[in-house]
Design a protein around this motif. Sequence first.
Motif, mmCIF file in Angstrom:
data_model
loop_
_atom_site.group_PDB
_atom_site.id
_atom_site.type_symbol
_atom_site.label_atom_id
_atom_site.label_comp_id
_atom_site.label_asym_id
_atom_site.label_seq_id
_atom_site.Cartn_x
_atom_site.Cartn_y
_atom_site.Cartn_z
ATOM 1 N N GLU A 1 -9.120 6.623 -0.101
ATOM 2 C CA GLU A 1 -10.466 7.005 0.315
ATOM 3 C C GLU A 1 -10.921 6.183 1.511
ATOM 4 O O GLU A 1 -10.503 5.027 1.692
ATOM 5 N N LYS A 2 -11.789 6.749 2.309
ATOM 6 C CA LYS A 2 -12.457 6.001 3.381
ATOM 7 C C LYS A 2 -13.732 5.408 2.779
ATOM 8 O O LYS A 2 -14.524 6.127 2.178
ATOM 9 N N VAL A 3 -13.885 4.101 2.936
ATOM 10 C CA VAL A 3 -14.985 3.399 2.275
ATOM 11 C C VAL A 3 -15.880 2.742 3.324
ATOM 12 O O VAL A 3 -15.388 2.118 4.273
ATOM 13 N N ILE B 1 -15.685 -0.824 7.444
ATOM 14 C CA ILE B 1 -15.043 0.437 7.082
ATOM 15 C C ILE B 1 -13.604 0.168 6.646
ATOM 16 O O ILE B 1 -12.844 -0.506 7.356
ATOM 17 N N LEU B 2 -13.271 0.666 5.471
ATOM 18 C CA LEU B 2 -11.893 0.644 5.020
ATOM 19 C C LEU B 2 -11.344 2.043 5.281
ATOM 20 O O LEU B 2 -11.751 3.016 4.644
ATOM 21 N N GLU B 3 -10.475 2.149 6.263
ATOM 22 C CA GLU B 3 -10.030 3.461 6.733
ATOM 23 C C GLU B 3 -9.303 4.239 5.635
ATOM 24 O O GLU B 3 -9.483 5.443 5.496
ATOM 25 N N SER B 4 -8.484 3.580 4.871
ATOM 26 C CA SER B 4 -7.756 4.200 3.771
ATOM 27 C C SER B 4 -7.581 3.125 2.699
ATOM 28 O O SER B 4 -6.666 2.310 2.778
ATOM 29 N N ALA B 5 -8.484 3.128 1.746
ATOM 30 C CA ALA B 5 -8.536 2.034 0.781
ATOM 31 C C ALA B 5 -7.221 1.869 0.024
ATOM 32 O O ALA B 5 -6.583 2.864 -0.370
#
Lengths: 115, 114
Positions: free
Chosen positions: B17-19, B77-81
């Motif tokens: 997920e993006k976070v 932002i976590l691009e792809s957790a």
Amino acid sequence: AQTVTQSQPEMSVQEAETVTLSCTYDTSESNYYLFWYKQPPSRQMILVIRQEAYKQQNATENRFSVNFQKAAKSFSLKISDSQLGDTAMYFCAFHLRNRDDKIIFGKGTRLHILP
Amino acid sequence: DVKVTQSSRYLVKRTGEKVFLECVQDMDHENMFWYRQDPGLGLRLIYFSYDVKMKEKGDIPEGYSVSREKKERFSLILESASTNQTSMYLCASSTPGTGNTEAFFGQGTRLTVV
């Protein structure tokens, strides 16, 4: 690069005792500030005390005082008459003066005040 | 009183997920920071910002990005957790230049990636 080292991961003392937390740092700079932050179990980090490197006099805030030894690059925190509310993580931190630079933290000391 | 507010205290996200972690400060501070706190590792700097639209990498920027479109808001932002990004995230702000001013921290966001 600056580094901050806290050699005591965890400590426990009885209420009303005095406890000293150690911190050493490494830098080639001469103008900087040192801080102790406290993070209680509720997690909000707050400032305990600060020391300006160009001042020889050790900072004091009520029951909290520091022993700043610039030549030895040592910055210890003394807590007198410890209280249960002093239970927390304590972080030593370094910040260069007159520079837009990051704040460097040590790994922290978990302090338990025992009733 | 200076206030630094993080949008969530606890967050659970799925791998991939993006976070978005949001941080807002109300003291007109120029400097804002994102730290990650893990047991035994202390606070490690992910990114910091000295002004709107300016950002600098910290010690562990991999897997993260930031955004600062307004002075008071700094987003992580976590691009792809991923599961190794499960951690406590702390936002902080301060005024620049002298080094004398303390950093003010938010309450932290405990992120769990499952």
